[in-house]
Design an enzyme around this catalytic site. Sequence first.
Site, PDB file in Angstrom:
ATOM      1  N   TYR A 141       2.203   7.254   4.411  1.00 27.73           N
ATOM      2  CA  TYR A 141       2.945   7.782   5.566  1.00 27.73           C
ATOM      3  C   TYR A 141       3.419   9.214   5.337  1.00 27.73           C
ATOM      4  O   TYR A 141       3.876   9.884   6.260  1.00 27.73           O
ATOM      5  CB  TYR A 141       4.147   6.889   5.913  1.00 27.73           C
ATOM      6  CG  TYR A 141       3.766   5.500   6.404  1.00 27.73           C
ATOM      7  CD1 TYR A 141       2.477   5.223   6.849  1.00 27.73           C
ATOM      8  CD2 TYR A 141       4.691   4.475   6.431  1.00 27.73           C
ATOM      9  CE1 TYR A 141       2.122   3.958   7.294  1.00 27.73           C
ATOM     10  CE2 TYR A 141       4.350   3.207   6.878  1.00 27.73           C
ATOM     11  CZ  TYR A 141       3.057   2.950   7.297  1.00 27.73           C
ATOM     12  OH  TYR A 141       2.720   1.693   7.736  1.00 27.73           O
ATOM     13  N   LYS A 192      -3.751  -2.901  -4.039  1.00 33.13           N
ATOM     14  CA  LYS A 192      -5.193  -3.115  -3.883  1.00 33.13           C
ATOM     15  C   LYS A 192      -5.899  -2.388  -5.026  1.00 33.13           C
ATOM     16  O   LYS A 192      -6.643  -1.421  -4.814  1.00 33.13           O
ATOM     17  CB  LYS A 192      -5.654  -2.590  -2.517  1.00 33.13           C
ATOM     18  CG  LYS A 192      -5.196  -3.408  -1.334  1.00 33.13           C
ATOM     19  CD  LYS A 192      -5.966  -4.716  -1.168  1.00 33.13           C
ATOM     20  CE  LYS A 192      -7.360  -4.471  -0.651  1.00 33.13           C
ATOM     21  NZ  LYS A 192      -8.151  -5.734  -0.601  1.00 33.13           N
ATOM     22  N   ASP A 225      -3.946  -8.239   0.198  1.00 39.36           N
ATOM     23  CA  ASP A 225      -4.538  -9.115   1.217  1.00 39.36           C
ATOM     24  C   ASP A 225      -4.299 -10.589   0.861  1.00 39.36           C
ATOM     25  O   ASP A 225      -3.979 -11.409   1.730  1.00 39.36           O
ATOM     26  CB  ASP A 225      -6.027  -8.814   1.423  1.00 39.36           C
ATOM     27  CG  ASP A 225      -6.817  -8.734   0.125  1.00 39.36           C
ATOM     28  OD1 ASP A 225      -6.200  -8.551  -0.949  1.00 39.36           O
ATOM     29  OD2 ASP A 225      -8.056  -8.860   0.170  1.00 39.36           O
ATOM     30  N   ASP A 249       5.307  -2.428   4.842  1.00 36.70           N
ATOM     31  CA  ASP A 249       5.551  -2.421   6.276  1.00 36.70           C
ATOM     32  C   ASP A 249       4.990  -3.702   6.895  1.00 36.70           C
ATOM     33  O   ASP A 249       5.650  -4.409   7.668  1.00 36.70           O
ATOM     34  CB  ASP A 249       4.838  -1.178   6.860  1.00 36.70           C
ATOM     35  CG  ASP A 249       5.318  -0.826   8.246  1.00 36.70           C
ATOM     36  OD1 ASP A 249       6.135  -1.562   8.793  1.00 36.70           O
ATOM     37  OD2 ASP A 249       4.845   0.200   8.785  1.00 36.70           O
ATOM     38  N   ASP A 253       7.125  -7.520   7.764  1.00 36.34           N
ATOM     39  CA  ASP A 253       7.149  -8.047   9.132  1.00 36.34           C
ATOM     40  C   ASP A 253       6.586  -9.467   9.167  1.00 36.34           C
ATOM     41  O   ASP A 253       7.090 -10.320   9.891  1.00 36.34           O
ATOM     42  CB  ASP A 253       6.323  -7.153  10.065  1.00 36.34           C
ATOM     43  CG  ASP A 253       7.188  -6.098  10.742  1.00 36.34           C
ATOM     44  OD1 ASP A 253       8.326  -5.871  10.275  1.00 36.34           O
ATOM     45  OD2 ASP A 253       6.733  -5.502  11.737  1.00 36.34           O
TER      46      ASP A 253
END
Length: 368
Positions: A141, A192, A225, A249, A253
């Site tokens: 970001y 990852k 993942d 993020d 959620d």
Amino acid sequence: MTKRILILAGDGIGPEVMAETRRVIAWFAKNRGFDVTLEDDLVGGASLAAFGVPITDAAMARAHAADAVLFGAVGGPQWDANPFDKKPERGLLRLRKEMQLFANLRPAICFPALVGASSLKPEIVSGLDIMIVRELTGGVYFGEPRGIEKLADGSRKAVDTQLYTTEEVRRIARVAFDLAARRKGIVHSAEKSNVMHTGVLWREEVTHIHKSEYPGATLHHILADNCAMQLLRNPKQFDVIVTDNLFGDILSDEAAMLTGSLGMLPSASLGARDPKTGRVPALYEPIHGSAPDIAGKGLANPVAAILSFAMCLRYSFGRGADADLLERAVADVLDQGYRTADIIEAGRTRSSTSQMGTAILEALSRAA
Ligand code: NAD
């Protein structure tokens, strides 16, 4: 020593949920010797309306000087068309950036009384208590270069850069291990590393901090993942999950929704300890937004904001017993059947924002 809390209630339901939080703070001041002074300032649309900016320099200075900031919510349709630098959310982003709040803590707790509100089966979520630690000021970001470029053939190219340094990973890893030490002692580090260089660095640095500083903790590395999948399959295997800005993020959620409602979930954003004063910059906020669809109607659930204050008691003021007391009072009120509109079930009476606040104050007085 008197503690200073700055309240930035913001827009929409922000002031409504903060009004109930204020009553809870007053209860702790009166009944538990919590020595505090409260200050108020504007943020978001409220600040834009008064001063033309989403947060003023004066409000920023007060935030820096405070021992903790309690934030409500910002935003609303009236500001949706504003240019980027005049959007209410810029106020929150400026606070996060200038206070260097690099660690975002999001608990996902499933209250026994609300097990039925989750989209997962009760046996999967009952007793759920996870802490997600998201790196908040680095990663894709913020990494440079970033932007959209026009190419010679008229098509376009977009670039974002995922970037992490040793120190950025080490400091967030320490936050996760410190938290785990007060909980079950288990940290899952999600990245990852199978396809990303930042993932390799992340894994190596978290391993280094574990071995050199927290050998007593249990560390598991997990691909992000797989972590997303395991959160749905068997979420209770997790205690603390530490991860980068982007994966955090998404995973936070996902974990939030395991518990049923946005109106129930608090968060904390913490910075680095000042070596001179010992102070840790801290901002506490409910994870929900300004909910313009229900603002001004007494429908908002104040629990997320009140539980954010519980996190403030625990992490900024070292008042763990008071935080426990407040969290138990919320659980007690839910057990008794109090429900705001967002968590209502058939056969229950709906409580307004202030009725929920009053019920929590009564539960506190019963328990104290
Ligand atoms: P939202 O979280 O405000 O609302 C989503 C839905 O959940 C709405 O139906 C709302 O009524 C409900 N809801 C949210 N909090 C609730 C509560 N405490 N009690 C009961 N119901 C609740 O998200 P949104 O609708 O996508 O965004 C509305 C505005 O808030 C936008 O301007 C957005 O940019 C802003 N926003 C701000 C923040 C923040 O201040 N940190 C976070 C998210 C969104």
